[in-house]
Design a protein around this motif. Structure first.
Motif, PDB file in Angstrom:
ATOM      1  N   GLN A 154       0.831  -1.216  -0.054  1.00  0.00           N
ATOM      2  CA  GLN A 154       0.272  -0.034  -0.070  1.00  0.00           C
ATOM      3  C   GLN A 154       0.936   1.183  -0.072  1.00  0.00           C
ATOM      4  O   GLN A 154       0.434   2.233  -0.317  1.00  0.00           O
ATOM      5  CB  GLN A 154      -0.666  -0.108   0.956  1.00  0.00           C
ATOM      6  N   GLN A 155       1.995   1.218  -0.618  1.00  0.00           N
ATOM      7  CA  GLN A 155       3.011   2.254  -0.877  1.00  0.00           C
ATOM      8  C   GLN A 155       3.597   2.636  -1.566  1.00  0.00           C
ATOM      9  O   GLN A 155       3.151   1.668  -3.015  1.00  0.00           O
ATOM     10  CB  GLN A 155       4.146   2.052   0.451  1.00  0.00           C
ATOM     11  N   ILE A 156       3.840   4.114  -1.871  1.00  0.00           N
ATOM     12  CA  ILE A 156       3.352   4.722  -3.548  1.00  0.00           C
ATOM     13  C   ILE A 156       5.245   5.329  -3.722  1.00  0.00           C
ATOM     14  O   ILE A 156       5.853   5.731  -2.660  1.00  0.00           O
ATOM     15  CB  ILE A 156       2.746   5.782  -3.974  1.00  0.00           C
ATOM     16  N   MET A 157       5.807   4.569  -4.522  1.00  0.00           N
ATOM     17  CA  MET A 157       6.848   4.684  -5.120  1.00  0.00           C
ATOM     18  C   MET A 157       7.116   5.686  -6.138  1.00  0.00           C
ATOM     19  O   MET A 157       6.592   5.867  -7.681  1.00  0.00           O
ATOM     20  CB  MET A 157       7.945   3.519  -4.923  1.00  0.00           C
ATOM     21  N   GLY A 158       7.382   6.740  -6.474  1.00  0.00           N
ATOM     22  CA  GLY A 158       8.368   7.246  -8.204  1.00  0.00           C
ATOM     23  C   GLY A 158       7.758   9.207  -8.182  1.00  0.00           C
ATOM     24  O   GLY A 158       7.699   8.994  -8.788  1.00  0.00           O
ATOM     25  N   TYR A 159       6.558   9.252  -7.344  1.00  0.00           N
ATOM     26  CA  TYR A 159       5.669  10.431  -7.266  1.00  0.00           C
ATOM     27  C   TYR A 159       6.229  11.242  -7.734  1.00  0.00           C
ATOM     28  O   TYR A 159       5.799  11.931  -8.349  1.00  0.00           O
ATOM     29  CB  TYR A 159       4.580  10.157  -6.695  1.00  0.00           C
ATOM     30  N   ARG A 160       7.256  11.521  -6.380  1.00  0.00           N
ATOM     31  CA  ARG A 160       7.752  12.633  -6.077  1.00  0.00           C
ATOM     32  C   ARG A 160       8.562  13.466  -7.893  1.00  0.00           C
ATOM     33  O   ARG A 160       8.886  14.575  -8.540  1.00  0.00           O
ATOM     34  CB  ARG A 160       8.574  12.830  -5.113  1.00  0.00           C
ATOM     35  N   ALA A 161       8.631  12.599  -7.900  1.00  0.00           N
ATOM     36  CA  ALA A 161       9.952  12.414  -9.433  1.00  0.00           C
ATOM     37  C   ALA A 161       8.837  12.849 -10.536  1.00  0.00           C
ATOM     38  O   ALA A 161       9.039  14.107 -11.396  1.00  0.00           O
ATOM     39  CB  ALA A 161      10.706  11.208  -9.716  1.00  0.00           C
ATOM     40  N   VAL A 162       7.420  12.344 -11.268  1.00  0.00           N
ATOM     41  CA  VAL A 162       6.616  12.571 -11.778  1.00  0.00           C
ATOM     42  C   VAL A 162       6.227  13.989 -11.614  1.00  0.00           C
ATOM     43  O   VAL A 162       6.106  14.476 -12.592  1.00  0.00           O
ATOM     44  CB  VAL A 162       5.260  11.206 -11.700  1.00  0.00           C
ATOM     45  N   PHE A 163       6.208  14.520  -9.999  1.00  0.00           N
ATOM     46  CA  PHE A 163       5.630  15.133 -10.004  1.00  0.00           C
ATOM     47  C   PHE A 163       6.257  16.538 -10.325  1.00  0.00           C
ATOM     48  O   PHE A 163       6.583  17.825 -10.922  1.00  0.00           O
ATOM     49  CB  PHE A 163       4.598  15.888  -8.198  1.00  0.00           C
ATOM     50  N   ALA A 164       8.109  16.249 -10.024  1.00  0.00           N
ATOM     51  CA  ALA A 164       8.325  17.090 -10.401  1.00  0.00           C
ATOM     52  C   ALA A 164       8.845  17.408 -11.473  1.00  0.00           C
ATOM     53  O   ALA A 164       9.350  18.320 -12.151  1.00  0.00           O
ATOM     54  CB  ALA A 164       9.987  16.989  -9.398  1.00  0.00           C
ATOM     55  N   ASP A 165       8.575  16.447 -12.615  1.00  0.00           N
ATOM     56  CA  ASP A 165       8.991  16.601 -13.961  1.00  0.00           C
ATOM     57  C   ASP A 165      10.788  16.289 -13.867  1.00  0.00           C
ATOM     58  O   ASP A 165      10.820  16.702 -14.807  1.00  0.00           O
ATOM     59  CB  ASP A 165       8.829  17.706 -14.735  1.00  0.00           C
TER      60      ASP A 165
END
Length: 227
Positions: free
Chosen positions: A65-76
């Protein structure tokens, strides 16, 4: 994603792709373009960064239930760490374009991610402070509690810390050497807080471990002597 409804849920179901990873397999590499976010359905994944001397530094251990990679996606940006399965894991990927579309459609989902980013920022700040203000014993206690996932209810039997990290990686995560980690573990074992068997760590007394994690050990400030 539980806050999504109707066509939004259908969009996720139609665009997500399930993957199975065996222990040791790489899910994504540090420095690769961030084309998707990764949702862990089951298993365990470690995130690590590569240092200039060629060594690897484990920065986080993630579970279901944890998520990876979303900060890189948001920051492009590129992925800031490498993700590696440390046991058999099932992971779903959601394309970047799909996630951004959902964020435009759902204010609640946007707030959910904003909350998640805020919590992780707080944790990172606390970890930075811990490295300078807390003793090795306190940092180790905090990590063991985190790895245990225990709710501090009384247990009759010692609880094994289900950690897929080596002693060297545990030492890295709390900012110390393997030798100091070993001495600290044996000190906790001598006091009956933990039990060591081969490479396994068992917690005997969660209340004591919690007091140490909070900076108190029988009324004595464990940060009086830092290592």
């Amino acid at each position: 994603f539980k806050c999504l409804v109707g066509s939004q849920t259908a969009l996720v179901d139609g665009e997500k792709t399930p993957h199975e990873y065996q222990r040791g397999q790489i899910i994504f590499y540090e420095g690769n373009p961030a084309f998707a976010v990764y949702c862990i359905c089951s298993g365990a994944v470690k995130l690590y960064k590569s240092l200039r001397n060629g060594e690897q530094r484990v920065i986080r251990l993630l579970g279901p239930q944890q998520i990876m990679g979303y900060r890189a996606v948001f920051a492009d940006e590129y992925y800031g760490a490498t993700a590696q399965a440390v046991e058999r894991s099932f992971v779903c990927t959601i394309p970047k374009s799909t996630l951004l579309k959902l964020l435009h459609q759902s204010h609640e989902l946007t707030l959910q991610f904003l909350s998640k980013v805020s919590v992780e920022l707080r944790i990172s700040e606390e970890q930075m402070l811990s490295l300078t203000e807390h003793s090795v014993k306190q940092r180790l206690a905090q990590l063991l509690l985190s790895l245990s996932g225990h709710e501090f209810t009384p247990t009759k039997e010692p609880l094994q810390i289900k950690s897929f990290l080596s002693r060297s990686e545990i030492a890295q995560m709390i900012g110390t050497t393997p030798e100091t980690l070993s001495r600290t573990l044996h000190e906790l074992a001598a006091k009956g807080v933990v039990h060591l068997h081969d490479i396994n760590i068992y917690v005997n007394d969660f209340s004591k471990l919690q007091r140490i994690a909070n900076g108190l050990n029988n009324g004595i400030d464990v940060n009086q002597v830092k290592s």
